[in-house]
Design a protein around this motif. Sequence first.
Motif, PDB file in Angstrom:
ATOM      1  N   VAL A 164       0.861  -1.185   0.000  1.00 58.67           N
ATOM      2  CA  VAL A 164       0.000   0.000   0.000  1.00 58.67           C
ATOM      3  C   VAL A 164       0.894   1.230   0.000  1.00 58.67           C
ATOM      4  N   ALA A 165       0.729   2.079  -1.005  1.00 56.36           N
ATOM      5  CA  ALA A 165       1.525   3.300  -1.097  1.00 56.36           C
ATOM      6  C   ALA A 165       1.167   4.239   0.055  1.00 56.36           C
ATOM      7  N   LYS A 166       2.176   4.944   0.568  1.00 59.12           N
ATOM      8  CA  LYS A 166       1.988   5.840   1.707  1.00 59.12           C
ATOM      9  C   LYS A 166       1.522   7.219   1.260  1.00 59.12           C
ATOM     10  N   GLN A 167       0.984   7.974   2.200  1.00 62.20           N
ATOM     11  CA  GLN A 167       0.622   9.361   1.942  1.00 62.20           C
ATOM     12  C   GLN A 167       1.862  10.122   1.462  1.00 62.20           C
ATOM     13  N   GLY A 168       1.694  10.855   0.362  1.00 60.19           N
ATOM     14  CA  GLY A 168       2.813  11.622  -0.194  1.00 60.19           C
ATOM     15  C   GLY A 168       3.573  10.894  -1.275  1.00 60.19           C
ATOM     16  N   ASP A 169       3.382   9.564  -1.387  1.00 56.54           N
ATOM     17  CA  ASP A 169       4.066   8.802  -2.440  1.00 56.54           C
ATOM     18  C   ASP A 169       3.566   9.225  -3.818  1.00 56.54           C
ATOM     19  N   LYS A 170       4.479   9.219  -4.784  1.00 54.54           N
ATOM     20  CA  LYS A 170       4.097   9.502  -6.176  1.00 54.54           C
ATOM     21  C   LYS A 170       3.773   8.184  -6.866  1.00 54.54           C
ATOM     22  N   VAL A 171       2.698   8.193  -7.663  1.00 49.52           N
ATOM     23  CA  VAL A 171       2.236   6.984  -8.344  1.00 49.52           C
ATOM     24  C   VAL A 171       1.774   7.335  -9.753  1.00 49.52           C
ATOM     25  N   ALA A 172       1.676   6.310 -10.591  1.00 53.60           N
ATOM     26  CA  ALA A 172       0.973   6.445 -11.868  1.00 53.60           C
ATOM     27  C   ALA A 172      -0.471   6.057 -11.601  1.00 53.60           C
ATOM     28  N   ALA A 173      -1.408   6.940 -11.963  1.00 52.48           N
ATOM     29  CA  ALA A 173      -2.823   6.712 -11.668  1.00 52.48           C
ATOM     30  C   ALA A 173      -3.641   6.771 -12.957  1.00 52.48           C
ATOM     31  N   ARG A 174      -4.516   5.789 -13.140  1.00 53.26           N
ATOM     32  CA  ARG A 174      -5.355   5.756 -14.338  1.00 53.26           C
ATOM     33  C   ARG A 174      -6.677   6.454 -14.057  1.00 53.26           C
ATOM     34  N   VAL A 175      -6.905   7.569 -14.737  1.00 50.69           N
ATOM     35  CA  VAL A 175      -8.094   8.386 -14.490  1.00 50.69           C
ATOM     36  C   VAL A 175      -8.837   8.640 -15.798  1.00 50.69           C
ATOM     37  N   LYS A 176     -10.066   9.088 -15.663  1.00 53.69           N
ATOM     38  CA  LYS A 176     -10.847   9.478 -16.838  1.00 53.69           C
ATOM     39  C   LYS A 176     -10.596  10.942 -17.159  1.00 53.69           C
ATOM     40  N   ALA A 177     -10.254  11.217 -18.411  1.00 51.49           N
ATOM     41  CA  ALA A 177     -10.016  12.582 -18.844  1.00 51.49           C
ATOM     42  C   ALA A 177     -11.344  13.290 -19.095  1.00 51.49           C
ATOM     43  N   VAL A 178     -11.257  14.587 -19.375  1.00 51.68           N
ATOM     44  CA  VAL A 178     -12.457  15.390 -19.619  1.00 51.68           C
ATOM     45  C   VAL A 178     -13.259  14.841 -20.796  1.00 51.68           C
ATOM     46  N   ASP A 179     -12.545  14.324 -21.821  1.00 46.34           N
ATOM     47  CA  ASP A 179     -13.230  13.821 -23.013  1.00 46.34           C
ATOM     48  C   ASP A 179     -13.748  12.393 -22.844  1.00 46.34           C
ATOM     49  N   GLY A 180     -13.564  11.842 -21.638  1.00 49.29           N
ATOM     50  CA  GLY A 180     -14.076  10.499 -21.379  1.00 49.29           C
ATOM     51  C   GLY A 180     -13.053   9.400 -21.567  1.00 49.29           C
ATOM     52  N   ASP A 181     -11.956   9.704 -22.272  1.00 48.23           N
ATOM     53  CA  ASP A 181     -10.891   8.714 -22.443  1.00 48.23           C
ATOM     54  C   ASP A 181     -10.133   8.538 -21.126  1.00 48.23           C
ATOM     55  N   GLU A 182      -9.500   7.373 -20.998  1.00 48.48           N
ATOM     56  CA  GLU A 182      -8.717   7.129 -19.796  1.00 48.48           C
ATOM     57  C   GLU A 182      -7.248   7.379 -20.083  1.00 48.48           C
ATOM     58  N   LEU A 186       0.597  11.331 -13.492  1.00 47.02           N
ATOM     59  CA  LEU A 186       1.430  11.340 -12.298  1.00 47.02           C
ATOM     60  C   LEU A 186       0.615  11.951 -11.164  1.00 47.02           C
ATOM     61  N   ALA A 187       0.508  11.226 -10.045  1.00 48.54           N
ATOM     62  CA  ALA A 187      -0.336  11.678  -8.938  1.00 48.54           C
ATOM     63  C   ALA A 187       0.371  11.463  -7.610  1.00 48.54           C
ATOM     64  N   GLU A 188      -0.165  12.117  -6.593  1.00 52.79           N
ATOM     65  CA  GLU A 188       0.361  11.982  -5.225  1.00 52.79           C
ATOM     66  C   GLU A 188      -0.713  11.373  -4.345  1.00 52.79           C
ATOM     67  N   VAL A 189      -0.328  10.370  -3.556  1.00 51.62           N
ATOM     68  CA  VAL A 189      -1.280   9.688  -2.676  1.00 51.62           C
ATOM     69  C   VAL A 189      -1.677  10.600  -1.522  1.00 51.62           C
ATOM     70  N   VAL A 190      -2.984  10.748  -1.332  1.00 54.41           N
ATOM     71  CA  VAL A 190      -3.520  11.514  -0.207  1.00 54.41           C
ATOM     72  C   VAL A 190      -3.860  10.565   0.939  1.00 54.41           C
ATOM     73  N   SER A 191      -4.521   9.444   0.607  1.00 55.47           N
ATOM     74  CA  SER A 191      -4.899   8.476   1.636  1.00 55.47           C
ATOM     75  C   SER A 191      -5.262   7.149   0.986  1.00 55.47           C
ATOM     76  N   TYR A 192      -5.359   6.123   1.837  1.00 55.25           N
ATOM     77  CA  TYR A 192      -5.815   4.809   1.366  1.00 55.25           C
ATOM     78  C   TYR A 192      -6.798   4.252   2.388  1.00 55.25           C
ATOM     79  N   SER A 193      -7.938   3.762   1.905  1.00 54.93           N
ATOM     80  CA  SER A 193      -8.952   3.188   2.779  1.00 54.93           C
ATOM     81  C   SER A 193      -8.870   1.663   2.715  1.00 54.93           C
TER      82      SER A 193
END
Length: 302
Positions: A164-182, A186-193
């Motif tokens: 589990v990546a820690k708070q502050g760790d940098k990761v590659a994150a797969r997200v949906k763009a504005v146009d709907g494509d994924e 590059l993102a920073e971890v805020v928290s993990y549940s």
Amino acid sequence: MHFEHLITTGNIMSADTKIAELLTELHQLIKQTQEERSRSEHNLLNIQKTHERMQTENKTSPYYRTKLRGLYTTARADAEAECSILRHALDKIAEIKSLLEERRIAAKMAGVNSDNDPPRKTMRRGVLMTLLQQSAMTLPLWIGKPGDSPPPLCGAMPANSDYVAKQGDKVAARVKAVDGDEQWILAEVVSYSHSTNKYEVDDIDEEGKERHTLSRRRIIPLPQWKANPETDPEALFSKDQLVLALYPQTTCFYRALIHTHPHRPQDDYSVLFEDTSYADGYSPPLNVAQRYVVACKENKKK
């Protein structure tokens, strides 16, 4: 809120005090390293002179063999002692970097911005690119003991399945763009549940200013150490391997093939990004630091 701010500010000051102590200890270790090196120079000079006498006399007598055996035994002990001090110094550096990261996160939570971390809403793109480059350059090199295998998240080595990546760790994150494509950003971890098995991550790009809630399968942790090509080549991606690499001067990861891997610890990968505007479907070779090259979860070419 004011009370929480005071606690966080107190944590920052406490971290500053500890960092100052560690820097003093690091300075002493550096001095010890130099003293150890100076002390061993006399023995190394004796080894050189003994070899020169043997060449001059053109013989290897029992006397010289015994003498060299003793000199080399001492040289090995000296080298091991110096190595031990250097490893201790590297541990101190790792502690300092960890505290600096904790201080950065605490300052971010408190709304206090350090000199080295400009506020997201005022950070110019050029500053962000410089920070990303510095992060890649200062990624520590894995230096194991003889016989040690590279650990998870060293170069191309994947994280453990339960990592589990820690708070502050940098990761590659797969997200949906504005146009709907994924896309992979590059993102920073805020928290993990642990109850939902989901991350909250911030888009590292100030222009995005977005927070995403993502499942574990949409997160790829970035390497925490560089792999040394000279000692741990198995911890590097191989030629023609499919990867996700951060496109230069952007905060997005794209599919690419490894063109050449690093030959020295400070070298970057050379990669060929998938690009349909070129006849063969790939861009010319571009350099990407080890920090920003991760395994691609999709094997098929789009």
